[in-house]
Design a protein around this motif. Structure first.
Motif, PDB file in Angstrom:
ATOM      1  N   ASP A 264      -8.118   8.802  -4.065  1.00 16.99           N
ATOM      2  CA  ASP A 264      -7.234   8.664  -3.430  1.00 16.99           C
ATOM      3  C   ASP A 264      -6.701  10.391  -3.024  1.00 16.99           C
ATOM      4  O   ASP A 264      -6.406  10.767  -1.789  1.00 16.99           O
ATOM      5  CB  ASP A 264      -5.966   8.192  -3.847  1.00 16.99           C
ATOM      6  N   ARG A 268      -7.473  12.723   0.652  1.00 15.35           N
ATOM      7  CA  ARG A 268      -6.562  13.416   1.247  1.00 15.35           C
ATOM      8  C   ARG A 268      -7.110  15.225   1.439  1.00 15.35           C
ATOM      9  O   ARG A 268      -7.015  15.647   2.675  1.00 15.35           O
ATOM     10  CB  ARG A 268      -5.097  13.541   0.580  1.00 15.35           C
ATOM     11  N   THR A 281      -2.692  11.770   5.939  1.00 14.22           N
ATOM     12  CA  THR A 281      -1.433  11.305   5.577  1.00 14.22           C
ATOM     13  C   THR A 281      -1.130   9.877   6.300  1.00 14.22           C
ATOM     14  O   THR A 281       0.017   9.356   5.967  1.00 14.22           O
ATOM     15  CB  THR A 281      -0.214  12.265   6.476  1.00 14.22           C
ATOM     16  N   GLN A 286      -4.152   5.493   2.004  1.00 19.55           N
ATOM     17  CA  GLN A 286      -3.660   6.174   0.833  1.00 19.55           C
ATOM     18  C   GLN A 286      -4.502   5.450  -0.189  1.00 19.55           C
ATOM     19  O   GLN A 286      -4.179   5.805  -1.454  1.00 19.55           O
ATOM     20  CB  GLN A 286      -1.919   6.101   0.443  1.00 19.55           C
TER      21      GLN A 286
END
Length: 408
Positions: A264, A268, A281, A286
């Motif tokens: 995760d 990002r 985002t 996510q």
């Protein structure tokens, strides 16, 4: 023998398996790889080979002065005894060696040793503590036991070949004999378990029965439970990791890189590096489930970023962001890589014919009793006389056996 300069390539003061006596009857890959592993950690491995022909691996792939350089890896730390196991005198010699052994390794078709009077029932009578590793295509029991089986067939039956390659294309092999090696590693584990049981609990010897396809099947992760629970048949997915995203190979200006951005927080950071903060985002990305649903979009975004860049640039930028990534190594890349050399994974051996050759180092790495290369791979029958003398034969008896063709 070994011209490597690093101390870890020298024989350690106390090898983990020092004093262990192993008789290896196997040939080619599966059985001998197990013998190789035990030998690297101190076992005395006596390899029985057929006179004249020897192990066929001696002649596989690229040869140097008539001997495969693969042989230099597979048979280091072993002693070669040339015995004709089809002759009654040869079978008696084998019994004599096995009677004093801790471990016997064989990978003939089931029933072969029984035909020579060297089956388990006979051998445990002369050596109750014997640990016997038997590697075969389909195992010692079951309806397929008598069928011939090589590693490639085990890979197919174990489910691996169906998953290897591009969707809709012919099933591919992984490039090495992975089925044989997996069987050898399972066999090595079995040997060590049996030896521990014998020593710690006073148990007798036992047979370890390893089938090539079962060793492959044992590493097939969620393949069977997914079919059992959902009727899902996992299919080939090329370079991607099905159900885990993003994790794939991406084209660069000068080749490919592997990127594993499936954690995760890693995801990002990866999206920031590839200049897609919108994806970094996005609420639905996510977690892995959301990323799997949009995997094509993510692969396209990463691929668009890697394509105009070199492999070195991609690895530098992803490394700085702590995103797991790596180049697809060739043999040349491995040979030149400083990390391989820093960890003693490339050793220089001197063959018995005087050649210098780089070979893979030893795995696993033990801090107190590391493995070592104590001797180079033997020529056929190099150690016949020495081993038979250790077994109590006189020079006259050895000469007589040689005149009969029972040994070479």
């Amino acid at each position: 023998m070994n011209s490597a300069s690093k101390p870890s390539t020298q024989p350690p003061a106390a090898a983990a398996l020092a004093g262990l006596k192993v008789v290896e009857m196997g040939q080619l890959i599966a059985g001998p790889f197990c013998g190789k592993t035990l030998g690297e950690f101190g076992a005395d491995v006596v390899k029985i080979e057929a006179p004249v022909s020897g192990d066929p691996l001696r002649n596989w792939r690229l040869l140097q002065d008539g001997t495969s350089v693969w042989w230099q890896v597979q048979s280091r730390n072993k002693r070669s005894v040339a015995i004709d196991l089809r002759a009654a005198e040869g079978q008696e010699l084998a019994r004599r060696l096995i009677a004093e052994a801790d471990v016997l390794i064989e990978n003939f078709r089931p029933g072969t040793l029984e035909g020579w009077g060297l089956g388990w029932d006979e051998l445990r009578e002369i050596n109750p503590g014997l640990v016997m590793l038997r590697i075969s295509g389909y195992g010692q029991t079951g309806p397929y036991r008598d069928l011939p089986g090589f590693g490639a067939i085990g890979e197919a039956m174990g489910g691996l070949r169906h998953l290897t390659g591009e969707p809709g294309r012919v099933p591919m092999r992984v490039g090495v004999s992975i089925g044989d090696t997996l069987a050898a590693l399972h066999g090595t584990i079995g040997v060590l378990l049996a030896l521990y049981h014998r020593k710690a609990h006073g148990g007798p010897g036992q047979v370890i029965d390893v089938a090539l396809h079962e060793a492959v099947f044992n590493v097939m992760e969620s393949l069977l439970p997914e079919y059992s629970a959902f009727g899902a048949v996992r299919e080939a997915a090329g370079s991607a990791l099905p159900g885990i995203a993003p994790s794939n190979a991406y084209r660069c200006a000068d080749g490919y890189v592997l990127v594993a951005g499936n954690g995760d927080s890693i995801f990002r950071r990866l999206m920031e590096v590839v200049e897609r903060p919108d994806l970094a985002t996005a609420p639905d990305l996510q977690s892995n489930a959301g990323r799997v649903a949009r995997v094509d979009e993510l692969d396209a975004a990463i691929g668009a970023w890697t394509l105009p860049r070199t492999i070195d640039e991609v690895l530098r930028l992803l490394g700085a962001a702590r995103v797991p990534a790596g180049r697809v190594y060739t043999a040349k890349d491995i040979h030149e890589d400083p990390h391989y050399r820093a960890r003693d994974m490339i050793l220089r051996q001197t063959t018995r014919d005087g050649h210098e050759v780089d070979v893979p180092g030893i795995v696993p790495k033990l801090s107190g009793t590391p493995g070592s290369v104590r001797s180079s791979a033997p020529r056929l029958g190099d150690d016949t006389d020495a081993v038979l003398r250790e077994a109590g034969l006189t020079s006259e008896q050895i000469s007589l056996l040689r005149s009969k063709g029972a040994i070479a």
